[in-house]
Motif scaffolding. Structure first.
Motif, PDB file in Angstrom:
ATOM      1  N   THR A  93      11.673 -47.061  17.607  1.00 22.44           N
ATOM      2  CA  THR A  93      11.500 -45.623  17.375  1.00 22.44           C
ATOM      3  C   THR A  93      11.649 -44.783  18.634  1.00 22.44           C
ATOM      4  O   THR A  93      11.729 -43.555  18.536  1.00 22.44           O
ATOM      5  N   GLY A  94      11.652 -45.419  19.797  1.00 20.93           N
ATOM      6  CA  GLY A  94      11.581 -44.646  21.027  1.00 20.93           C
ATOM      7  C   GLY A  94      10.157 -44.164  21.259  1.00 20.93           C
ATOM      8  O   GLY A  94       9.299 -44.246  20.364  1.00 20.93           O
ATOM      9  N   VAL A  95       9.905 -43.644  22.438  1.00 25.16           N
ATOM     10  CA  VAL A  95       8.553 -43.213  22.781  1.00 25.16           C
ATOM     11  C   VAL A  95       8.125 -42.029  21.923  1.00 25.16           C
ATOM     12  O   VAL A  95       7.030 -42.010  21.363  1.00 25.16           O
ATOM     13  N   LEU A 114       7.852 -52.185   9.871  1.00 27.17           N
ATOM     14  CA  LEU A 114       7.187 -51.487  10.964  1.00 27.17           C
ATOM     15  C   LEU A 114       6.044 -50.591  10.485  1.00 27.17           C
ATOM     16  O   LEU A 114       5.209 -50.169  11.291  1.00 27.17           O
ATOM     17  N   ILE A 115       6.026 -50.267   9.179  1.00 23.45           N
ATOM     18  CA  ILE A 115       5.008 -49.343   8.685  1.00 23.45           C
ATOM     19  C   ILE A 115       3.590 -49.887   8.880  1.00 23.45           C
ATOM     20  O   ILE A 115       2.701 -49.146   9.337  1.00 23.45           O
ATOM     21  N   PRO A 116       3.305 -51.161   8.574  1.00 26.39           N
ATOM     22  CA  PRO A 116       1.945 -51.657   8.834  1.00 26.39           C
ATOM     23  C   PRO A 116       1.539 -51.545  10.299  1.00 26.39           C
ATOM     24  O   PRO A 116       0.383 -51.232  10.595  1.00 26.39           O
ATOM     25  N   VAL A 169       5.003 -41.753  19.282  1.00 24.35           N
ATOM     26  CA  VAL A 169       3.962 -40.736  19.418  1.00 24.35           C
ATOM     27  C   VAL A 169       3.836 -39.938  18.124  1.00 24.35           C
ATOM     28  O   VAL A 169       2.726 -39.652  17.658  1.00 24.35           O
ATOM     29  N   THR A 170       4.970 -39.601  17.522  1.00 26.43           N
ATOM     30  CA  THR A 170       4.949 -38.844  16.267  1.00 26.43           C
ATOM     31  C   THR A 170       4.256 -39.630  15.163  1.00 26.43           C
ATOM     32  O   THR A 170       3.397 -39.096  14.438  1.00 26.43           O
ATOM     33  N   LEU A 171       4.579 -40.906  15.034  1.00 26.61           N
ATOM     34  CA  LEU A 171       3.924 -41.737  14.017  1.00 26.61           C
ATOM     35  C   LEU A 171       2.427 -41.820  14.269  1.00 26.61           C
ATOM     36  O   LEU A 171       1.616 -41.701  13.341  1.00 26.61           O
ATOM     37  N   ARG A 172       2.066 -42.040  15.515  1.00 25.99           N
ATOM     38  CA  ARG A 172       0.647 -42.175  15.868  1.00 25.99           C
ATOM     39  C   ARG A 172      -0.117 -40.905  15.523  1.00 25.99           C
ATOM     40  O   ARG A 172      -1.184 -40.941  14.914  1.00 25.99           O
ATOM     41  N   LEU A 173       0.429 -39.739  15.893  1.00 21.71           N
ATOM     42  CA  LEU A 173      -0.279 -38.480  15.677  1.00 21.71           C
ATOM     43  C   LEU A 173      -0.305 -38.090  14.196  1.00 21.71           C
ATOM     44  O   LEU A 173      -1.341 -37.648  13.684  1.00 21.71           O
ATOM     45  N   VAL A 174       0.807 -38.262  13.502  1.00 22.06           N
ATOM     46  CA  VAL A 174       0.863 -37.856  12.091  1.00 22.06           C
ATOM     47  C   VAL A 174      -0.062 -38.721  11.248  1.00 22.06           C
ATOM     48  O   VAL A 174      -0.887 -38.209  10.470  1.00 22.06           O
ATOM     49  N   ALA A 176      10.984 -41.189  14.247  1.00 25.23           N
ATOM     50  CA  ALA A 176       9.899 -41.786  13.462  1.00 25.23           C
ATOM     51  C   ALA A 176      10.384 -42.260  12.101  1.00 25.23           C
ATOM     52  O   ALA A 176       9.846 -43.229  11.544  1.00 25.23           O
ATOM     53  N   ALA A 177      11.404 -41.608  11.551  1.00 27.18           N
ATOM     54  CA  ALA A 177      11.909 -41.970  10.221  1.00 27.18           C
ATOM     55  C   ALA A 177      12.509 -43.368  10.191  1.00 27.18           C
ATOM     56  O   ALA A 177      12.726 -43.926   9.102  1.00 27.18           O
ATOM     57  N   VAL A 178      12.753 -43.943  11.369  1.00 26.74           N
ATOM     58  CA  VAL A 178      13.311 -45.296  11.419  1.00 26.74           C
ATOM     59  C   VAL A 178      12.408 -46.290  10.700  1.00 26.74           C
ATOM     60  O   VAL A 178      12.877 -47.277  10.128  1.00 26.74           O
TER      61      VAL A 178
END
Length: 282
Positions: A27-29, A196-198, A33-38, A187-189
């Motif tokens: 996902t890149g950094v 990767l979702i879990p 970060v987007t996944l973590r925050l959302v 993040a959509a990756v």
């Protein structure tokens, strides 16, 4: 139990950061970060339901400033651990809250803590930069994360008084909205690689929902000075998490630097708790 909860919260923050690093290749950094925050925002808002006790008037400026600082603290810290060992990055980030503790003081002991922190930073990066062992851009990201953490403390004092236990959820929600336009595509990756979702959900739980819940349990039950000194141990958890999960080994000088920063942060926290507090405004 409260001190154990504080230790588990610190471990959660650092283990979550180590796990998030596993998302970087896909996902890149910024995407991580987007996944973590959302995900964290959704979990915390569902847990606290901040609309139930909305203050009137609400200090929206302070709340927005807090959200901006959360964005900076998380984004720049993740950028830093992409280039630095996690233990080095979190120790450098601790310069932020330590500076808040020392700022404006005229007592000799506080200048001693500041000098000790400078020594710790030099041990962390001075030799490494000379030997090209530490990435200068990573150091810059870590120091920007430190500035974000310092702002988090300053804005958090105002917002936290008004919004109470819902403050973290609201601040992370604002941070998620701020970073979403820049990291949504990366993040959509995870939806193209469902495996990767879990991991992304685990990062959100371990690095946000669980630690904040533990801290909310511990804060009313632990003296402020004790809590501040205990949280100064977080760089040690960063070193251990980086070693166990990421196999990152520090040099002897860097290990000494982490220890010196911990000592400086703990001393600054202890001294700041001794200062007389001004009466709160009515």
């Amino acid at each position: 139990m409260p001190l154990g909860a504080t230790m588990l919260a610190m471990a959660g923050f650092q283990v979550g950061a180590s796990l998030a690093k596993g998302l970087f290749p896909a996902t890149g950094v910024v995407g991580a970060v987007t996944l973590r925050l959302v995900f964290s925002a959704v979990l915390l808002i569902a847990l606290t339901r901040p609309w139930r006790n909305w203050p009137r008037p609400a200090p929206l400026g302070a709340l927005f400033g807090l959200g901006v600082c959360v964005t900076a603290a998380v984004l720049f810290f993740y950028l830093a651990i992409d280039r630095l060992p996690q233990g080095v990055a979190i120790a450098l980030q601790f310069v932020g809250p330590m500076s808040v503790a020392v700022l404006g003081s005229r007592r000799t002991r506080d200048f001693v803590w500041a000098g000790l922190a400078v020594l710790g930073v030099w041990l962390l990066i001075g030799t490494g930069l000379t030997l090209k062992g530490v990435d200068p851009l990573g150091v810059l990201w870590a120091m920007l994360a430190a500035a974000g953490w310092a702002g988090y403390i300053l804005f958090g004092r105002v917002a936290g008084t008004a919004f109470g236990n819902a403050t973290a959820a609201l601040a992370i929600g604002i941070a998620a909205l701020l970073v979403l336009p820049f990291g949504a595509l990366q993040a959509a990756v995870v939806f193209q690689q469902p495996g990767l979702i879990p991991l992304a959900l685990l990062v959100a739980v371990i690095s946000a929902a669980l630690p904040f819940s533990l801290e909310m349990y511990a804060l009313p039950r632990v003296p402020a000075r004790t809590f501040a000194v205990f949280t100064s141990l977080e760089p040690a958890f960063g070193v251990l998490s980086g070693l166990v999960l990421l196999h990152e080994r520090l040099t002897l000088a860097q290990t000494a630097g982490v220890a010196v920063v911990i000592a400086a942060a703990a001393g600054a926290a202890w001294s700041s708790a001794e200062r007389p507090q001004l009466p709160a405004p009515t």
